[in-house]
Design an enzyme around this catalytic site. Structure first.
Site, PDB file in Angstrom:
ATOM      1  N   TRP A  93       6.085  -8.555  -1.115  1.00 27.57           N
ATOM      2  CA  TRP A  93       7.191  -7.809  -1.729  1.00 27.57           C
ATOM      3  C   TRP A  93       6.904  -6.310  -1.721  1.00 27.57           C
ATOM      4  O   TRP A  93       7.806  -5.498  -1.506  1.00 27.57           O
ATOM      5  CB  TRP A  93       7.416  -8.280  -3.165  1.00 27.57           C
ATOM      6  N   HIS A  94       5.655  -5.942  -1.930  1.00 30.10           N
ATOM      7  CA  HIS A  94       5.318  -4.523  -2.011  1.00 30.10           C
ATOM      8  C   HIS A  94       5.370  -3.813  -0.669  1.00 30.10           C
ATOM      9  O   HIS A  94       5.593  -2.600  -0.633  1.00 30.10           O
ATOM     10  CB  HIS A  94       3.931  -4.338  -2.644  1.00 30.10           C
ATOM     11  N   GLY A  95       5.179  -4.518   0.410  1.00 28.19           N
ATOM     12  CA  GLY A  95       5.226  -3.818   1.685  1.00 28.19           C
ATOM     13  C   GLY A  95       4.965  -4.721   2.862  1.00 28.19           C
ATOM     14  O   GLY A  95       4.349  -5.788   2.744  1.00 28.19           O
ATOM     15  N   PHE A 108       8.874   0.969  -1.439  1.00 31.39           N
ATOM     16  CA  PHE A 108       9.029  -0.450  -1.719  1.00 31.39           C
ATOM     17  C   PHE A 108      10.487  -0.807  -1.939  1.00 31.39           C
ATOM     18  O   PHE A 108      10.790  -1.964  -2.143  1.00 31.39           O
ATOM     19  CB  PHE A 108       8.196  -0.838  -2.946  1.00 31.39           C
ATOM     20  N   THR A 113       4.035 -11.676  -3.921  1.00 31.21           N
ATOM     21  CA  THR A 113       3.978 -10.386  -4.622  1.00 31.21           C
ATOM     22  C   THR A 113       3.441  -9.297  -3.705  1.00 31.21           C
ATOM     23  O   THR A 113       3.956  -8.179  -3.669  1.00 31.21           O
ATOM     24  CB  THR A 113       3.096 -10.489  -5.878  1.00 31.21           C
TER      25      THR A 113
END
Length: 474
Positions: free
Chosen positions: A321-323, A474, A318
């Protein structure tokens, strides 16, 4: 092109709606696909090719998976599924994480690999996850493969949820692609929801975000405690109103075209635990990782040690996934550890404690997490957290702290109230109480409020020099 822009509101959206409702039903999806590709190409003229390739590849793979399953060739279907997952993840990984990987390799003495310096395709984290959920759902037998590539392309590229979600799983929208019904009531609901989101984004997120911009630009070593807390509170409200406002606009736009997207936010800042917070914040992302990572890994069915491992894996992913930077990795693991601790013992204690205890604990942890999330480097995030607790010796406050508090105190209070369900409950109480017998007055009041939000939002945009969208990266 963003929803909170005059170009989108008065040109693109108006043209798309006009043509959409003039076309016969069999051409509506084709028009939505063309419009969505144009919408994406407006900001990413080259990268629209990547999206088209993702659409074609997953469309073909979905057909192959279903064909091989129907023939009883389960192993071949599984291999095809793996190919689909690898292609989607490779596409996302190449554009989003290649420079991050190269940069970390270059930290090793003797290695010097040139960075690719590729621009990140807008929304790639969202549409690759959507497209990947399709091939997984087909393999699982949750849906039949889509025979019409126009309908499938519409699902992947649909502009209301293209660049920032919510992440729409194919199985939740399968029947709506070709069998949805538009109506005046649904369109009206969509308009109301869109205007509400526009107001949250433009009038609240943008306005409060100016405070954070001022504070984050300061030398962290010279930021007093009060200034740091004013700044991080501003960011806490900004990211909520920015992202939830965008989700509101996406859901509203979907209703205008006859789609029903699932909710993405449910007053997360009212949560009494981090577990509850992630059931209320970015619900579509949490649901995606639950359905396609956590449960396939075994979920909570194989004992506590495996469950804890699964939680940490999900939250590591997670964060990534954001950066593509270490602060996002730390941010994800921070929540993973908190959720693990809650699973082990803390959640039971919080359930017995007064509600205010859980809310204070949750908001403190969330605010600390935003300090990690907001910066581009892990060191900058930790440095700001240090400023929040006076680690740099800048004192509790100074004259600028007091100026920020006096000039923005009311705005922060409005932000705090707006993050709760109090306004919604007040409106419901008025509609069910004083205005219950006067439906015409109630409707007129609602219309006036929506018109005021619209006018104020447009007036802001006409003169706006600050109109960021935080989730674009994102």
């Amino acid at each position: 092109m963003v929803f909170s822009s005059l170009l989108f509101l008065f040109y693109f959206l108006a043209a798309v709606l006009l043509v959409y409702f003039l076309l016969p039903k069999k051409l509506k999806n084709a028009w939505l696909l063309i419009s969505s590709l144009f919408f994406y190409a407006w900001g990413e003229p080259v990268y629209v090719i990547i999206m088209i390739l993702v659409i074609v590849a997953d469309y073909v793979l979905g057909l192959l998976i279903e064909k091989r399953k129907d023939e009883g060739r389960i192993r071949a279907a599984r291999v095809t599924l793996i190919v689909g997952i690898v292609l989607n993840l490779a596409t996302l990984g190449f554009f989003k994480y290649a420079n991050f990987l190269i940069g970390n390799l270059n930290a090793i003495p003797g290695i010097s690999i040139p960075l690719l310096d590729l621009a990140l395709p807008i929304g790639i984290s969202f549409y690759t996850f959507q497209s990947m959920s399709y091939v997984i759902d087909v393999y699982r037998g949750d849906v039949r493969a889509q025979r019409n590539i126009i309908s499938f392309g519409t699902y992947v590229a649909l502009f209301p949820q293209l660049i920032a979600g919510p992440i729409v799983q194919y199985k939740t929208i399968d029947q709506q692609l070709n069998n949805r019904t538009e109506s005046f009531d649904l369109f009206g609901d969509g308009v109301r929801r869109f205007i509400t989101g526009l107001g949250k984004k433009v009038l609240l997120a943008n306005t409060i975000g100016v405070i954070w911009s001022q504070v984050s630009a300061m030398d962290t070593a010279e930021v007093p405690v009060l200034t740091a807390w004013i700044g991080i509170l501003a960011y806490t409200f900004q990211i909520y109103f920015d992202f939830s406002g965008y989700s509101d606009m996406a859901i509203g736009l979907g209703k205008m075209f006859g789609f029903h997207f699932l909710e993405n936010f449910n007053y997360p800042y009212m949560s009494k635990s981090i577990t509850e917070f992630w059931r209320r914040w970015h619900i579509s992302l949490s649901t995606w990782f639950r359905d396609y990572v956590y449960i396939p890994l075994g979920g909570n069915r194989r004992g506590l040690p495996i469950q804890i491992r699964n939680i940490l894996v999900v939250w590591l992913l997670t964060g990534i996934w954001h950066g593509a930077s270490w602060n996002f990795v730390a941010w994800g693991l921070f929540f993973g550890v908190l959720l693990m601790v809650e699973k082990l013992f803390l959640l039971k204690w919080l359930e017995r404690a007064p509600g205010i205890v859980g809310r204070i604990y949750t908001m403190l942890m969330v605010i600390l997490s935003w300090a990690l999330f907001a910066f581009d480097s892990l060191s900058a995030g930790f440095s700001f957290i240090g400023a929040m607790f006076g680690a740099h010796g800048a004192g509790l406050f100074d004259t600028r702290s007091l100026y920020l508090l006096v000039t923005n105190g009311l705005l922060l209070l409005i932000g705090a109230i707006g993050c709760t369900d109090w306004p919604k409950r007040l409106v419901a109480k008025l509609e069910n109480g004083a205005l219950a017998k006067h439906s015409a007055i109630s409707t007129a009041c609602a219309g006036v409020v929506l018109l005021a939000i619209s006018v104020l939002s447009v007036a802001y945009l006409v003169d706006a020099s600050y109109n960021p969208f935080l989730y674009f990266r994102f």
